[in-house]
Scaffold this motif. Structure first.
Motif, PDB file in Angstrom:
ATOM      1  N   GLN A  53       3.163   5.311  -4.810  1.00  0.00           N
ATOM      2  CA  GLN A  53       2.141   4.520  -4.100  1.00  0.00           C
ATOM      3  C   GLN A  53       2.453   3.020  -4.272  1.00  0.00           C
ATOM      4  O   GLN A  53       3.600   2.670  -4.399  1.00  0.00           O
ATOM      5  CB  GLN A  53       0.719   4.864  -4.571  1.00  0.00           C
ATOM      6  CG  GLN A  53       0.257   6.279  -4.207  1.00  0.00           C
ATOM      7  CD  GLN A  53       0.780   7.357  -5.136  1.00  0.00           C
ATOM      8  OE1 GLN A  53       0.673   7.232  -6.339  1.00  0.00           O
ATOM      9  NE2 GLN A  53       1.339   8.402  -4.585  1.00  0.00           N
ATOM     10  N   THR A  75      -4.522  12.029   0.999  1.00  0.00           N
ATOM     11  CA  THR A  75      -3.489  12.956   1.451  1.00  0.00           C
ATOM     12  C   THR A  75      -3.957  14.411   1.289  1.00  0.00           C
ATOM     13  O   THR A  75      -3.236  15.334   1.669  1.00  0.00           O
ATOM     14  CB  THR A  75      -2.192  12.766   0.637  1.00  0.00           C
ATOM     15  OG1 THR A  75      -2.495  12.976  -0.744  1.00  0.00           O
ATOM     16  CG2 THR A  75      -1.608  11.374   0.816  1.00  0.00           C
ATOM     17  N   TRP A  78       0.836  -1.207   0.000  1.00  0.00           N
ATOM     18  CA  TRP A  78       0.000   0.000   0.000  1.00  0.00           C
ATOM     19  C   TRP A  78       0.876   1.265   0.000  1.00  0.00           C
ATOM     20  O   TRP A  78       0.560   2.250   0.655  1.00  0.00           O
ATOM     21  CB  TRP A  78      -0.925  -0.005   1.217  1.00  0.00           C
ATOM     22  CG  TRP A  78      -2.150  -0.850   1.048  1.00  0.00           C
ATOM     23  CD1 TRP A  78      -3.333  -0.471   0.462  1.00  0.00           C
ATOM     24  CD2 TRP A  78      -2.349  -2.209   1.482  1.00  0.00           C
ATOM     25  NE1 TRP A  78      -4.230  -1.511   0.500  1.00  0.00           N
ATOM     26  CE2 TRP A  78      -3.659  -2.590   1.125  1.00  0.00           C
ATOM     27  CE3 TRP A  78      -1.536  -3.135   2.129  1.00  0.00           C
ATOM     28  CZ2 TRP A  78      -4.186  -3.848   1.389  1.00  0.00           C
ATOM     29  CZ3 TRP A  78      -2.055  -4.387   2.396  1.00  0.00           C
ATOM     30  CH2 TRP A  78      -3.363  -4.743   2.033  1.00  0.00           C
TER      31      TRP A  78
HETATM   32  P1  IMP Z   1      -4.778  10.236  -2.479  1.00  0.00           P
HETATM   33  O1  IMP Z   1      -3.898   9.559  -3.455  1.00  0.00           O
HETATM   34  O2  IMP Z   1      -4.135  11.384  -1.789  1.00  0.00           O
HETATM   35  O3  IMP Z   1      -6.111  10.557  -3.040  1.00  0.00           O
HETATM   36  O4  IMP Z   1      -5.055   9.169  -1.291  1.00  0.00           O
HETATM   37  C1  IMP Z   1      -5.759   7.957  -1.520  1.00  0.00           C
HETATM   38  C2  IMP Z   1      -5.227   6.861  -0.605  1.00  0.00           C
HETATM   39  O5  IMP Z   1      -3.906   6.531  -1.006  1.00  0.00           O
HETATM   40  C3  IMP Z   1      -5.127   7.248   0.860  1.00  0.00           C
HETATM   41  O6  IMP Z   1      -5.341   6.094   1.637  1.00  0.00           O
HETATM   42  C4  IMP Z   1      -3.681   7.688   1.013  1.00  0.00           C
HETATM   43  O7  IMP Z   1      -3.212   7.557   2.337  1.00  0.00           O
HETATM   44  C5  IMP Z   1      -3.006   6.707   0.081  1.00  0.00           C
HETATM   45  N1  IMP Z   1      -1.761   7.230  -0.482  1.00  0.00           N
HETATM   46  C6  IMP Z   1      -1.627   8.133  -1.473  1.00  0.00           C
HETATM   47  N2  IMP Z   1      -0.333   8.340  -1.753  1.00  0.00           N
HETATM   48  C7  IMP Z   1       0.358   7.526  -0.945  1.00  0.00           C
HETATM   49  C8  IMP Z   1       1.750   7.271  -0.792  1.00  0.00           C
HETATM   50  O8  IMP Z   1       2.610   7.822  -1.487  1.00  0.00           O
HETATM   51  N3  IMP Z   1       2.086   6.360   0.154  1.00  0.00           N
HETATM   52  C9  IMP Z   1       1.160   5.698   0.897  1.00  0.00           C
HETATM   53  N4  IMP Z   1      -0.146   5.901   0.781  1.00  0.00           N
HETATM   54  C10 IMP Z   1      -0.549   6.822  -0.136  1.00  0.00           C
END
Ligand code: IMP
Length: 422
Positions: free
Chosen positions: A224, A130, A12
């Motif tokens: 990610q 995030t 993850w």
């Molecule tokens: P978003 O990509 O910011 O929309 O986040 C969506 C999900 O992906 C959330 O659970 C974040 O914590 C996770 N996430 C996004 N980028 C990362 C990363 O670089 N490392 C770990 N988790 C991430």
């Protein structure tokens, strides 16, 4: 001839991809990010200084001539410029070796506000994003509304911006989130200043760069992890891009025929930030010890990461999807002398034993195998060697590197099963 090696996260996110890219980058002409944006936080150490990269490929601190922010990315100009400026004292030629894809999408200040509004509206079922504007900007991309980096060179850029902003403001009203608009003016000032700076940087139309460079080696740096992939992750608790190796072709304008090998990165245990299913999550008293030992706090948001045991069922799934040729295991030092120690080898689904990642992963319970703790990260320690053997055997993929600390030198390279090359 172009040959591409791909680094992908198999869990993850936060597997330590940045460190591994940093350790490998000197051997490549190009390091390129192909998806994601400032939600990533790739941590590297240069002369004892900790650097967190959000957009910039981790090759920027090495000698490679081209560092590409690829077309599959979403870019927040304000964060990008902060990153460049912060790096200039360590890497004075950062802007000379950085290339921004014309087609990468711009994250606008209103995307960030929409991200916050959407998460707030979801309440307890929020993704735990995030809040960097990732989902709203990818939504504008697929909705065919987005502004792209090429647009900053157009004379009507500001009116394009205003049109899209007007739409976003209406959406914020629908979310009943007009209170968030308070901070918009100052965000916009910073954003437009950053746009001006961006105009002085290099741009790239990737397919022609590949055409121009002869015999070029490229390291594609994933962000990610597989379990956060929009298609193959634990949907809807995922990010908004394809994080898997197949995304390299789309995100860098290169044929999949040129991918030479895929290197999958996994921690010796598992972590996750944000919400969503996590079968091997540990009880909090054990997670807390791992979190302290491993410094498991988000590098972008500072949030404490959820911690769990290594999940071989999920890892197998990730190796299949990505076509992993080689495996790198990070953070092995964190588990030294750790007891109890275990890895998940099966899932229980309503009393049935399965080895499958199913679309609703919250329905499964892990079945574990106990592992004998090792006293040192060394193949001379038979328990450590056996841990690596179990992983290789389960996944049928060779482990080629074992990482045991944050610095790029803290790596054991493995030639063949259990044989140390260095
Ligand atoms: P978003 O990509 O910011 O929309 O986040 C969506 C999900 O992906 C959330 O659970 C974040 O914590 C996770 N996430 C996004 N980028 C990362 C990363 O670089 N490392 C770990 N988790 C991430």
């Amino acid at each position: 001839m172009i040959s591409i090696d791909v680094i992908v996260g198999l869990q993850w996110g936060d597997e330590g991809k940045g460190k591994i890219v940093h350790a490998m980058a000197d051997k490549y002409d190009v390091v390129a990010r192909f998806q994601g944006g400032p939600n990533a936080g790739h941590t590297i150490y240069v002369n004892d200084r900790k650097i967190i990269l959000h957009h910039l490929p981790s090759g920027i601190v090495s000698s490679c001539s081209y560092n590409i922010v690829g077309s599959g990315m979403v870019v927040d100009p304000s964060t990008l410029i902060e990153e460049i400026k912060a790096l200039q004292s360590v890497v004075p030629d950062v802007s000379d070796r950085l290339y921004l894809s014309y087609r990468a999408v711009l994250i606008m200040p209103t995307h960030t506000l929409l991200d916050r509004a959407s998460e707030r509206a979801k309440g307890d079922s929020c993704v735990g994003s995030t809040q960097r504007g990732i989902a709203p900007s990818y939504m504008d991309k697929t909705g065919r509304n987005a502004l792209r980096i090429i647009d900053i060179l157009r004379s009507d850029f500001e009116s394009m911006y205003r049109r899209l902003k007007t739409k976003h403001l209406k959406l914020l009203k629908v979310y009943d989130a007009e209170d968030l608009i308070e901070s918009l003016d100052s965000m916009e000032d910073k954003w437009f200043e950053a746009i001006e700076f961006m105009r002085s940087l290099h741009f790239v139309n990737e397919p022609y760069l590949w055409e121009k460079l002869d015999n070029v080696s490229v390291l594609a740096e994933g962000a990610q992890g597989t379990m956060l992939d929009i298609q193959w992750g634990t949907y809807p608790y995922v990010t908004s891009s394809n994080t898997i190796s197949g995304s390299v072709s789309v995100g860098l304008g290169v044929s999949p025929k040129h991918i030479r090998k895929v290197i999958g990165i996994t921690k010796a245990y598992t972590t996750r930030v944000g919400n969503g299913p996590f079968p091997t999550e540990m009880p909090e008293e054990i997670a807390n010890v791992i979190r302290q030992r491993g410094g498991e706090y988000g590098s972008t948001t500072g949030r404490p990461r959820r911690c769990g045991w290594l999940d071989l069922v999920a890892l197998k799934y990730a190796t299949i999807i990505n076509g992993v040729d080689e495996l790198v295991i990070t953070k092995t030092d964190v588990l030294t002398n750790f007891k109890p120690l275990k890895v998940a080898i099966d899932y229980d689904l309503n009393g049935r034993r399965i080895k499958e990642v199913i679309p609703y992963l919250e329905q499964v319970k892990p079945i574990y195998q106990d592992i004998e703790p090792w006293q040192s990260v060394s193949f001379k320690d038979k328990n450590f060697a056996s841990f690596i053997d179990i992983i290789e055997g389960y996944l049928s993929v060779p482990v080629t590197m074992v990482s045991y600390g944050p610095r790029k030198e803290q790596i054991i390279k493995v030639k063949a099963k259990g044989t140390m090359a260095y």
